[in-house]
Design a protein around this motif. Sequence first.
Motif, PDB file in Angstrom:
ATOM      1  N   THR A  95     -38.441 -25.408 -47.262  1.00  0.00           N
ATOM      2  CA  THR A  95     -38.897 -25.075 -46.104  1.00  0.00           C
ATOM      3  C   THR A  95     -40.173 -25.263 -45.302  1.00  0.00           C
ATOM      4  N   ALA A 124     -33.984 -19.219 -46.795  1.00  0.00           N
ATOM      5  CA  ALA A 124     -35.402 -19.108 -46.335  1.00  0.00           C
ATOM      6  C   ALA A 124     -36.411 -18.285 -46.869  1.00  0.00           C
ATOM      7  N   CYS A 149     -33.204 -16.386 -41.847  1.00  0.00           N
ATOM      8  CA  CYS A 149     -33.011 -17.631 -40.870  1.00  0.00           C
ATOM      9  C   CYS A 149     -32.256 -17.243 -39.491  1.00  0.00           C
ATOM     10  N   LEU A 179     -32.717 -24.121 -47.522  1.00  0.00           N
ATOM     11  CA  LEU A 179     -33.304 -23.648 -46.189  1.00  0.00           C
ATOM     12  C   LEU A 179     -32.621 -22.566 -45.640  1.00  0.00           C
ATOM     13  N   THR A 223     -43.054 -16.580 -43.432  1.00  0.00           N
ATOM     14  CA  THR A 223     -42.347 -17.623 -43.308  1.00  0.00           C
ATOM     15  C   THR A 223     -43.136 -19.022 -43.363  1.00  0.00           C
ATOM     16  N   PHE A 231     -36.809 -20.359 -39.378  1.00  0.00           N
ATOM     17  CA  PHE A 231     -37.181 -19.371 -40.270  1.00  0.00           C
ATOM     18  C   PHE A 231     -37.791 -18.068 -39.541  1.00  0.00           C
TER      19      PHE A 231
END
Length: 294
Positions: A126, A119, A159, A116, A223, A153
Amino acid sequence: MKPAPFRYSAPETVEEALDLLAEAGADGKVLAGGQSLIPILNMRLATPGHLVDINRITGLDYVRSAADGVEVGALARHARIERDPAAYDAVPLLRRALRLVAHPVVRNRGTTVGSLAHADPAGEMTAVLTLLGGSVQLRRRGGHRRVAAADFFVGPLECAAAPDELVVCAHFPAPPPGTGTDFAEVSRRHGDYAVCGVAVAVTLDDDRRVSAARAAYISVASTPLLLDLTDAVGGAAADATDWAAAGRLARDRVDPDADIHASADYRRHLAGVLTERALHTAAGRVPTTGRLAS
């Protein structure tokens, strides 16, 4: 290839790690599982001056499941979460997505929270965090904050964590009652990053009609892209829903870029096809009792 020279530290407490990150500033980088970071270092796509290895910190490898969801510590490996029966009972989508992350050898070492924080817009977790409306907790010297997935994100491989912050855990909320989930993707080879992927959730009311349909996409934007597709299928009986209509709506709303792996048109086509398939599967997982399917 070899990474550029860097200072290496292996703190044994969170407080020590936070002190090191505060000292390093923008020159610091956290090492957890390393399955994404090490290749980038070796290719010199990242050249941090100070690597802070948190693997010696105890107490960050937890997986805590409850009725409201699953909380995952910064050092919990993908494989542990994938195999955790309580985590599966609370949030089945975790296992369904984790099975698609690279290969078992990578999942044995890679961390979900690290993924996570990395990113990557092609990273499965994610999309899961985004679809479920999850959040991450960040700590810095003298403070902490919780950031929702929608704000976490901010760009490709970027991130919201500041250089002096450590992502200590992530919370994956349980879907509401009467919800089924699925994750579908297409990759060039098994274990490769997805050319397009989607996590979906379908909620049915007591009459087994669609009350909500949502999807989060990977590899189609910078994202994770979250779409509410309820307008296309809301109110329809689950066994007679035109899931292709939701696929068409998704195809119209995504705006992917082309790269060496796929054209924009192909990614757009995949978004529609995968959405239709995944929503149909997710709806079939909602039990007649109205509880979350396992």
